[in-house]
Design a protein around this motif. Sequence first.
Motif, PDB file in Angstrom:
ATOM      1  N   GLU A 133       0.985  -1.067  -0.209  1.00  0.00           N
ATOM      2  CA  GLU A 133      -0.050  -0.110  -0.024  1.00  0.00           C
ATOM      3  C   GLU A 133       0.905   1.499   0.088  1.00  0.00           C
ATOM      4  O   GLU A 133       1.497   1.345   0.928  1.00  0.00           O
ATOM      5  CB  GLU A 133      -0.820  -0.105   1.161  1.00  0.00           C
ATOM      6  N   VAL A 134       0.468   2.222  -0.862  1.00  0.00           N
ATOM      7  CA  VAL A 134       1.120   3.238  -1.185  1.00  0.00           C
ATOM      8  C   VAL A 134       0.621   4.421   0.049  1.00  0.00           C
ATOM      9  O   VAL A 134      -0.327   4.573   0.036  1.00  0.00           O
ATOM     10  CB  VAL A 134       1.205   3.710  -2.532  1.00  0.00           C
ATOM     11  N   GLN A 135       1.476   5.075   0.727  1.00  0.00           N
ATOM     12  CA  GLN A 135       1.290   6.174   1.568  1.00  0.00           C
ATOM     13  C   GLN A 135       1.056   7.360   0.753  1.00  0.00           C
ATOM     14  O   GLN A 135       0.257   8.247   1.081  1.00  0.00           O
ATOM     15  CB  GLN A 135       2.285   6.101   2.861  1.00  0.00           C
ATOM     16  N   GLN A 136       2.402   7.709   0.009  1.00  0.00           N
ATOM     17  CA  GLN A 136       2.158   8.991  -0.529  1.00  0.00           C
ATOM     18  C   GLN A 136       3.129   9.097  -1.695  1.00  0.00           C
ATOM     19  O   GLN A 136       4.188   8.084  -1.685  1.00  0.00           O
ATOM     20  CB  GLN A 136       2.672  10.223   0.268  1.00  0.00           C
ATOM     21  N   VAL A 137       3.148  10.057  -2.540  1.00  0.00           N
ATOM     22  CA  VAL A 137       4.020  10.135  -3.583  1.00  0.00           C
ATOM     23  C   VAL A 137       4.658  11.647  -3.432  1.00  0.00           C
ATOM     24  O   VAL A 137       4.057  12.535  -3.392  1.00  0.00           O
ATOM     25  CB  VAL A 137       3.340  10.162  -5.146  1.00  0.00           C
ATOM     26  N   VAL A 138       5.818  11.518  -3.550  1.00  0.00           N
ATOM     27  CA  VAL A 138       6.702  12.947  -3.325  1.00  0.00           C
ATOM     28  C   VAL A 138       7.597  13.236  -4.421  1.00  0.00           C
ATOM     29  O   VAL A 138       8.400  12.403  -4.703  1.00  0.00           O
ATOM     30  CB  VAL A 138       7.496  12.814  -1.834  1.00  0.00           C
ATOM     31  N   LYS A 139       7.468  14.282  -4.944  1.00  0.00           N
ATOM     32  CA  LYS A 139       8.225  14.680  -6.214  1.00  0.00           C
ATOM     33  C   LYS A 139       9.436  15.534  -5.376  1.00  0.00           C
ATOM     34  O   LYS A 139       9.470  16.454  -4.657  1.00  0.00           O
ATOM     35  CB  LYS A 139       7.527  15.768  -6.819  1.00  0.00           C
ATOM     36  N   LYS A 140      10.711  14.845  -5.720  1.00  0.00           N
ATOM     37  CA  LYS A 140      11.901  15.198  -5.336  1.00  0.00           C
ATOM     38  C   LYS A 140      12.751  16.413  -6.085  1.00  0.00           C
ATOM     39  O   LYS A 140      13.239  17.320  -5.633  1.00  0.00           O
ATOM     40  CB  LYS A 140      12.926  14.094  -4.955  1.00  0.00           C
ATOM     41  N   ASN A 141      12.472  15.938  -7.303  1.00  0.00           N
ATOM     42  CA  ASN A 141      12.970  17.019  -8.491  1.00  0.00           C
ATOM     43  C   ASN A 141      12.219  16.798  -9.753  1.00  0.00           C
ATOM     44  O   ASN A 141      11.727  16.182  -9.750  1.00  0.00           O
ATOM     45  CB  ASN A 141      14.719  16.987  -8.539  1.00  0.00           C
ATOM     46  N   ASP A 142      13.108  17.454 -11.048  1.00  0.00           N
ATOM     47  CA  ASP A 142      12.391  17.412 -11.912  1.00  0.00           C
ATOM     48  C   ASP A 142      12.201  16.048 -12.932  1.00  0.00           C
ATOM     49  O   ASP A 142      11.332  15.863 -13.558  1.00  0.00           O
ATOM     50  CB  ASP A 142      13.035  18.361 -13.011  1.00  0.00           C
ATOM     51  N   ASN A 143      13.045  15.209 -12.124  1.00  0.00           N
ATOM     52  CA  ASN A 143      13.189  13.722 -12.919  1.00  0.00           C
ATOM     53  C   ASN A 143      13.143  12.648 -11.760  1.00  0.00           C
ATOM     54  O   ASN A 143      13.651  11.753 -12.089  1.00  0.00           O
ATOM     55  CB  ASN A 143      14.454  13.715 -13.825  1.00  0.00           C
ATOM     56  N   LEU A 144      12.578  13.003 -10.642  1.00  0.00           N
ATOM     57  CA  LEU A 144      12.551  11.772  -9.594  1.00  0.00           C
ATOM     58  C   LEU A 144      11.232  12.167  -8.452  1.00  0.00           C
ATOM     59  O   LEU A 144      10.949  13.074  -8.067  1.00  0.00           O
ATOM     60  CB  LEU A 144      13.881  12.147  -8.628  1.00  0.00           C
TER      61      LEU A 144
END
Length: 341
Positions: free
Chosen positions: A102-113
């Motif tokens: 189960e995914v808790q959250q999706v976090v954008k780290k930078n433009d390509n990650l």
Amino acid sequence: MADLNGTQMYDVLIVGGGPCGLAAGIEAAKSGLSHLILEKGSLTESIRRYPKMMRFFSTAENIEIGGIPFPISGVKANRNEALQYYRKVAAYYKLNFKLFQEVQQVVKKNDNLFSVETISGTVYQAKKVILATGYFDRPRWLGVPGEDLAHVSHYYDEPFRYSFTNVVIIGAANSAVEAALELYRHDVHVTVIHRGEDFKPTVKYWLIPDVKNRVKEGKIHTAFNACLTRIEEGRVYVRNTQTGEEQGLPADFVLILTGYTPDADFLRRCGLELDPVTQIPAYDKTTFESTVPGLYVCGTVMAGIYTEKVFIENGREHAQAIIDHIAGREIHKVKELIDRI
């Protein structure tokens, strides 16, 4: 390819292992993109939880994915046939998935990650993320007293446990009508309660004459123009919305089949902007990219509360458009939303 921490970096990570999520994985694989599908339950978990005797509205050819034919003896597939089909298609394409993650959250780290964090603590890395989480695990609660009692459920699976009991069904759409008909045919005393004056016009066309004739014969009971006010052990109370009169009805079991909605809290944790009323995420109607660059919505998750507008047959096409956009090629045009009549 690995990131700086030695963790595998995927070109595309898909959250949700239903038909639309599988379609996205197939399109990624066909385009030479590394992919991973994370599913909180079993493969096609929502279909597995469908009523055991359920038959799809769409014809078999309209719920095919990956160009693999779906041969059945009839025209419309049932639940078991669909489970077998999607399992075999996933195996044929050698899709890469991790189940019960189960995914808790999706976090954008930078433009390509992107960092995709799971409940278990495992973190996955990806360049692009597709949310194909559907809606079936989030029932619409009515907020009435007693809704959390043990004999109350927002899901219906099979009729046999209810034989020779009193069952009250709240709702008048497909799931409610199908449950009412099955239960009646298994020696259940069924009462359907609905705020409207009749069954919903979107009910599968072949069910309408069946259920209306059973009502006319007195084999299925109804309380239209009525709303549920409270649930107690062995009884429910409903109020007539026109007269205001309240009455109690015997109820050994209560099935609240009023639909489901996407997990708005989860979508917001992933950075999506949702309409406060409709819960529809902001996204590009051609590419299905959200306001977070590189984060896409696919399938019924993009319909907000209007889950009846997106089905496998048009939701599966979102996958091709999304992967087209990720791959930088001409984008497949997705058919318009479907109105059921």
